[in-house]
Structures are given as C-alpha cells and as structure tokens.
Design an enzyme around this catalytic site. Structure first.
Site, short mmCIF file in Angstrom:
data_model
loop_
_atom_site.label_atom_id
_atom_site.label_comp_id
_atom_site.label_asym_id
_atom_site.label_seq_id
_atom_site.Cartn_x
_atom_site.Cartn_y
_atom_site.Cartn_z
N ARG A 9 26.29 -54.20 -18.90
CA ARG A 9 25.54 -53.03 -19.37
C ARG A 9 25.06 -53.29 -20.79
O ARG A 9 25.86 -53.65 -21.65
CB ARG A 9 26.42 -51.78 -19.36
N ASP A 65 24.64 -42.85 -11.12
CA ASP A 65 24.57 -43.63 -9.88
C ASP A 65 25.39 -43.01 -8.74
O ASP A 65 25.58 -43.65 -7.70
CB ASP A 65 25.00 -45.07 -10.13
N ASP A 105 27.21 -38.32 -11.39
CA ASP A 105 26.63 -39.03 -12.54
C ASP A 105 25.37 -39.81 -12.17
O ASP A 105 24.83 -39.63 -11.08
CB ASP A 105 27.68 -39.96 -13.16
N THR A 128 42.24 -50.38 -15.41
CA THR A 128 40.98 -49.63 -15.32
C THR A 128 39.89 -50.51 -14.71
O THR A 128 39.75 -51.67 -15.09
CB THR A 128 40.55 -49.20 -16.73
N THR A 138 33.86 -53.76 -17.68
CA THR A 138 34.61 -53.02 -16.67
C THR A 138 33.81 -52.94 -15.38
O THR A 138 34.37 -52.98 -14.28
CB THR A 138 34.90 -51.59 -17.17
N ARG A 195 39.64 -45.55 -26.64
CA ARG A 195 40.07 -44.43 -25.81
C ARG A 195 41.57 -44.24 -26.01
O ARG A 195 42.35 -45.20 -25.92
CB ARG A 195 39.82 -44.71 -24.33
N LYS A 236 25.24 -55.04 -11.55
CA LYS A 236 26.54 -55.54 -11.12
C LYS A 236 26.44 -56.10 -9.72
O LYS A 236 25.57 -55.70 -8.94
CB LYS A 236 27.60 -54.44 -11.25
N ASP A 290 28.63 -42.14 -8.42
CA ASP A 290 30.01 -42.48 -8.06
C ASP A 290 31.05 -41.58 -8.74
O ASP A 290 32.20 -41.54 -8.32
CB ASP A 290 30.31 -43.97 -8.26
N ARG A 291 30.64 -40.87 -9.81
CA ARG A 291 31.62 -39.99 -10.48
C ARG A 291 31.46 -38.56 -9.99
O ARG A 291 30.43 -38.18 -9.44
CB ARG A 291 31.39 -39.99 -11.98
N SER A 350 25.40 -46.42 -14.90
CA SER A 350 26.26 -45.27 -14.59
C SER A 350 25.89 -44.03 -15.39
O SER A 350 24.76 -43.57 -15.34
CB SER A 350 27.72 -45.68 -14.83
N HIS A 351 26.83 -43.53 -16.18
CA HIS A 351 26.63 -42.28 -16.91
C HIS A 351 25.96 -42.49 -18.27
O HIS A 351 25.73 -41.53 -19.00
CB HIS A 351 28.00 -41.63 -17.12
N GLU A 409 40.67 -42.37 -10.60
CA GLU A 409 40.80 -42.67 -12.02
C GLU A 409 40.53 -41.42 -12.85
O GLU A 409 39.80 -40.53 -12.42
CB GLU A 409 39.78 -43.73 -12.43
N GLU A 410 41.08 -41.45 -14.06
CA GLU A 410 40.86 -40.35 -14.99
C GLU A 410 39.38 -40.20 -15.37
O GLU A 410 38.97 -39.14 -15.80
CB GLU A 410 41.72 -40.51 -16.25
N SER A 411 38.61 -41.28 -15.23
CA SER A 411 37.21 -41.28 -15.66
C SER A 411 36.31 -40.66 -14.60
O SER A 411 35.22 -41.16 -14.34
CB SER A 411 36.78 -42.71 -15.99
N LYS A 459 33.91 -45.81 -5.95
CA LYS A 459 34.19 -44.41 -6.08
C LYS A 459 32.97 -43.63 -5.60
O LYS A 459 31.86 -44.17 -5.58
CB LYS A 459 34.64 -44.03 -7.47
C1 G16 Z 1 33.35 -47.72 -14.68
C2 G16 Z 1 34.42 -48.29 -13.78
C3 G16 Z 1 35.63 -47.40 -13.77
C4 G16 Z 1 36.12 -47.15 -15.19
C5 G16 Z 1 35.00 -46.59 -16.03
C6 G16 Z 1 35.37 -46.46 -17.49
O1 G16 Z 1 32.88 -46.53 -14.13
O2 G16 Z 1 33.95 -48.43 -12.45
O3 G16 Z 1 36.62 -48.04 -13.01
O4 G16 Z 1 37.19 -46.25 -15.17
O5 G16 Z 1 33.89 -47.47 -15.96
O6 G16 Z 1 35.68 -47.73 -17.98
P1 G16 Z 1 35.96 -47.97 -19.52
O7 G16 Z 1 37.12 -47.09 -19.87
O8 G16 Z 1 36.27 -49.43 -19.63
O9 G16 Z 1 34.72 -47.55 -20.29
P2 G16 Z 1 31.34 -46.17 -14.13
O10 G16 Z 1 31.24 -44.82 -13.48
O11 G16 Z 1 30.94 -46.16 -15.59
O12 G16 Z 1 30.69 -47.27 -13.35
#
Ligand code: G16
Length: 544
Positions: free
Chosen positions: A22, A280, A278, A345, A18, A497, A126, A282-283, A113-114, A364-366, A377
């Site tokens: 990672r 990095d 989070d 997503t 996504t 999910r 990335k 972005d969240r 990320s998180h 996004e919901e995330s 983001k």
């Molecule tokens: C990344 C993507 C988001 C996505 C999230 C969760 O966020 O940038 O667009 O919604 O992963 O993705 P998945 O449901 O495939 O785990 P981040 O903050 O982890 O870079």
C-alpha cells in the site's frame, strides 16, 4: 500480439506489509512501479503460467488503469485466462470466492482497504493464492525477493480492453472473461443464511435498518442483497454509489468516518440495526440502537450464537483471533469446549487453520470477521450474520450483547492509534520497550501485577512456520493486557497501536464507559512506553 520486454530497475520499497503493498497513488504512478511489482508476482509464482487468474479491485482511483496494465502483463506472461469483475470491480471477499469456485491459481486484488482514495490518496495491490486467501509469508517473501532482482518486465501491446461488458474475449492467446461482480457472491450469502426469516424481519413494518456503503465497493452488493433479495426498504443502503475517491472521505467503518450513520443510530428515532463496510468490503461495523458493538465482542457473540445460523447449525470446529483481539472469544471457546487459536495480525495467518479444518470462524479487532465460506474477512457476511441472529433470537442488538456479557463477563477493550510518527522514533520506542520487557514480570503497578511480558511469536500448527516480532505484550495476573504494535498498513510515517483490555464479571459493572473502565491501563501504557516523549504525541489520534 506483440510482446515488449521493458528494461527496469528494482524499487526497494515493495515489501508487502500486513496486507500487500500500500502506497500513495503518486508512488504507484511512478514509471514502472506497478509493472515491477506485477512482474515480481509472475516471476515468483510459476503456477500462474497456463492457469486462470482472478482480477478486480475496490474501484478506487487508478483501479481501471491498473486493470488494463495487469491484463496486458498477464497475456505477456503466459496466463491462460483472466476473469475480471465488470468495471474492474470485485470486493475482496467476492474475489476470494471467485478464486475458489473457479479453481484459479490465484488472484490480484487492487485495494488500499479503508485508506483514503483519489489522486492524492492511497492505492494497493495484493496477491491471493489458490485457496482464495492472502498470500502467506513464504509467498510474499518470494515476491519481495523477485522485486529486488527486477531487471525487465513483459507486457503485451494491445488496444484498450473492454472491461465494462460481461462476456468473453481474447488477448493474444489469453482468454479474458468479464463477470458480474455481485451475483456469485450474493448466491453464496443466500446459501449460508436463513433468507426467509430475514426477509420476514426486514419487511415487518416494525424493523428498521441502515447500511452505510461509504461510497465504496459494497454499494452494489448491498443493494442486491439487502434491498433486492431481502426486500429492505429503498434507501436502506446509504452512500451507495461507488466513487473513485469515496466522496473525499476515508472508507473506514468506524464512528468517525461513518458519521451520518453514527448520528442516526445514536439519535432520536434510531433504526434497530445499523452497519457499515469499508473500501473493499472486508471490514464491518455493527451498531444497535444507541449502541456500538466492539469488533472483538461481535466475534464472541457470533461464535456463541453460530448454531442459530443455517450454515453453522452443526457447530464450530474451532475459532481463532489475532493476538491483539480481545479474549472475549476465548471465553466462548472454553465454554463450548472447542479450540481457540491466537495468530499474528493479518488475515493470511488464518488460511492454514481454515484449510486444515481446525477452525470455522475467525476475526480481528480491526473490524474483521469471517468464516470458512471464503478465505478473506467479509463485511457483508458479518452484517447478514447479525441480521439472521436478530431474526432468530427475536431480540435487538443491545439485548443480545448484554445477555452475552451477563453470561461470559465483559472484556472491556480499546485501541489507541498514534499516527504519522517519525519511523525512526517509533522504532526506537519499540526497541526500548522490548529491552525493558524482561524487567516487568512480578512488578506491581497499583492493583495490577505483571504475570508475563514478551514479543509475540507464532508457530503455525499446520506447517510449522514461525513468525516472530509480532507485537509486545504485557500480561497481568488478572487477565488484563496491554499490547504495543506498529501497523503494517499505513502509508505515511509509522502508526503505533496500543491495545488495552481487561475482563469484568461483576454483574453491576458491565455497563461502564470503556475509556473510564480502562483508565488505569491507559495510564500504565503511557508510563511504560513513554509515548509522549518517545513519539512526541500528547494524545492518540484515533480511539476505537
Ligand atoms: C488488514 C489485514 C488485517 C489487519 C489490518 C490492520 O486489513 O487484512 O488482518 O488486522 O490490516 O493491520 P495493521 O494493524 O498492521 O495496520 P485491511 O482491512 O486493511 O485489509
């Protein structure tokens, strides 16, 4: 400067998910692993030769080593200049902003990320393209293809490069500029929001706020913006020192991982406003006094109130959400008479809509929201948006959200995550469910009647590219939905999910407990997907 051409063999697990590649740190430290992926970027992205590249990461374990390797590889691959954040640090939105303002050909962002950090945690890499956003699927596919053909990589023999002092230096023919990671980003934020009104709010003795930086990248950014520029009380930013292992916790802004903040906001004498970001940056998570704002609601509230923020005073061109995100924003867009796009997503899918001027705001919901000011983001941006909103409306968070529900109804929403499932079992669960979809339309489950069921496919309205297999949807006549997806960001086994949503408009039914309000849908999800048997999971591991 001596350039070595090192023989190597392809790794078969470098397909970007996504958001980039990672993996566990141990995987990244395998001989040639990082180098192979970086060489795949240079081999497939010819525009980088002779151009500028932005480089930085969230400061997690292995960040500094990776920066040294990438600088030496950039020099060996003909990059004209690399601009790197001091200490190898750049938050993801700050990296996006730098790519755009420097007119760089792209950027390499180091983050998982998180996900947890440290020697036994995760690392990630990335590639972002010239618009500042995550590489679209055509680019990640080219990088992946190059990784599968890898036979050698190029690296300059160079001593340790000083990345801890702002200034210019050279590495062979290549220029290296080390920049302060915070200043440009903080200036951008100041240009978007009503800082005088926000300053007046945070300095008025009656308002309290806390921001949890989770020992991740946003600490220095939040100190500069919230405490220095806006004058919030010292100590407003909690867990402010970035640590390579995030203090041993997950830098994931939700109520389980931002526990102290949650306890504070739901305790006696809670401050008025709480927020977190989070690993990095972005969240974001937004909290009022004793109140959690779901990310999907946050996005909808932002859209409905955007005209109160200086940068968006002239209105929104359109909005977008990822498919599993709740339809709360759709209701706002309809009332405003603007388009609302539904994408798969992954932030990369918003890039074309933003570049083409079709949307101003997306989310996004995330726990991700942002606008056309960058192509990622942006956690602190979202926090500042809410702070500006509170100042402009003169209302606390809870009232702003409750007013919103009264006007648009409430989209009760939850996500249930089942983690570390055996990958084969998870695929089988999805295959069985996919096969059952055609039999569902028209079927009645209690009071719920299935209107449609499909595997979501997206046709990009700007370039016509098609992305299929993006999540299984069961859509009900009353607008309720159940969505099933496998995460593309996990590093161990598979994560299933399950996203659940229903719309409620009865004014006296807007304050129910979310899990109770969605109980019939939760049961139905178990019934149709048979999660207990198929995944061997009695209950979700994480509920948001
Ligand atoms: C990344 C993507 C988001 C996505 C999230 C969760 O966020 O940038 O667009 O919604 O992963 O993705 P998945 O449901 O495939 O785990 P981040 O903050 O982890 O870079």
């Amino acid at each position: 400067m001596e350039i070595s051409v090192v023989s190597t063999r392809p790794f078969t697990d470098q397909k970007p998910g996504t958001s980039g590649v990672r993996k566990q740190v141990s995987r990244f430290r395998k001989t040639h692993y990082l180098e192979n992926f970086v060489q795949s970027i240079f081999d497939s992205q010819k525009a980088l030769a002779g151009a500028e590249l932005i480089l930085g990461g969230d400061g997690r374990f292995f960040n500094r080593e990776a920066v040294q390797i990438i600088l030496r590889m950039a020099a060996a691959n003909g990059t004209r200049k690399v601009t790197v954040g001091r200490g190898g640090i750049l938050s993801t939105p700050a990296a996006s902003h730098l790519i755009r303002t420097r007119h760089a050909a792209g950027g390499i962002v180091l983050s998982a990320s998180h996900n947890p950090g440290g020697p036994t945690g995760d690392f990630g890499i990335k590639f972002n393209v010239a618009n500042g956003g995550p590489a679209p699927e055509s680019v990640t596919a080219a990088i992946h293809a190059a990784s599968l053909k890898m036979t050698h990589y190029r690296i300059a023999g160079a001593p340790h490069i000083d990345i801890d002092h702002v200034g210019h230096q050279t590495l062979g023919e290549m220029e290296v500029e080390v920049v302060d990671p915070v200043t440009d980003y903080a200036d951008l934020m100041e240009s978007l929001f009503d800082f005088p009104a926000m300053r007046a709010l945070v300095r008025s003795g009656g308002f309290g706020m806390r921001f949890d930086a989770m020992h991740a990248v946003t600490g220095p950014y939040a100190i500069e913006i919230l405490e220095e520029r806006l004058g919030a009380a010292p100590g407003t930013v909690m867990r402010k020192e970035p640590l390579a292992d995030f203090g041993g916790r997950h830098p994931d802004p939700n109520l389980s991982h931002a526990r102290e903040l949650g306890e504070l906001m739901f305790g006696r004498d809670a401050p008025d406003f709480g927020a977190a970001s989070d690993g990095d940056g972005d969240r974001n998570m937004i909290l009022g006094r004793g109140f959690f704002v779901s990310p999907s609601d946050s996005l909808a509230v932002m859209a409905a109130n955007a005209h109160l923020i200086p940068a968006y005073r002239d209105g929104l061109k359109g909005v977008a959400r990822s498919m599993p995100t709740s339809q709360a924003i759709d209701a706002v867009a309809e009332a405003m008479g603007i388009p609302c796009y539904e994408t798969p997503t992954g932030w990369k899918f918003f890039g074309n809509l933003l570049d083409d001027g079709r949307i101003t705001l997306c989310g996004e919901e995330s726990f991700g929201t942002s606008s056309d000011h960058v192509r990622e983001k942006d956690g602190l941006w979202a926090v500042l948006f809410w702070l500006n909103l509170i100042a402009a409306r003169g209302q606390p968070v809870t009232e702003i959200v409750r007013d919103h529900w009264q006007r648009f109804g409430r989209h009760y929403y939850t996500r249930h995550d089942y983690e570390e499932i055996d990958s084969g079992r998870a695929e089988t669960l999805m295959d069985r469910l996919r096969a059952a979809l055609p039999s569902l339309p028209g079927r009645q489950f209690g009071s719920l009647q299935v209107r449609a069921a499909d595997d979501f496919s997206y046709t990009d309205p700007v370039d016509g590219s098609i992305s299929s297999g993006q999540g299984l949807r069961i859509l009900f006549e009353d607008g309720a939905r159940i969505v099933f997806r496998l995460s593309g960001t996990g590093t161990q086994g598979a994560t299933l999910r399950v996203y659940l949503e229903r719309h409620e408009t009865r004014p006296d039914q807007l304050d129910e407990d979310t899990q109770a309000a969605l109980a019939p849908l939760i049961e139905l999800a178990e019934e149709v997907a048979d999660i207990r048997n198929q995944a061997g999971k009695e209950a979700p591991d994480v509920i948001t």
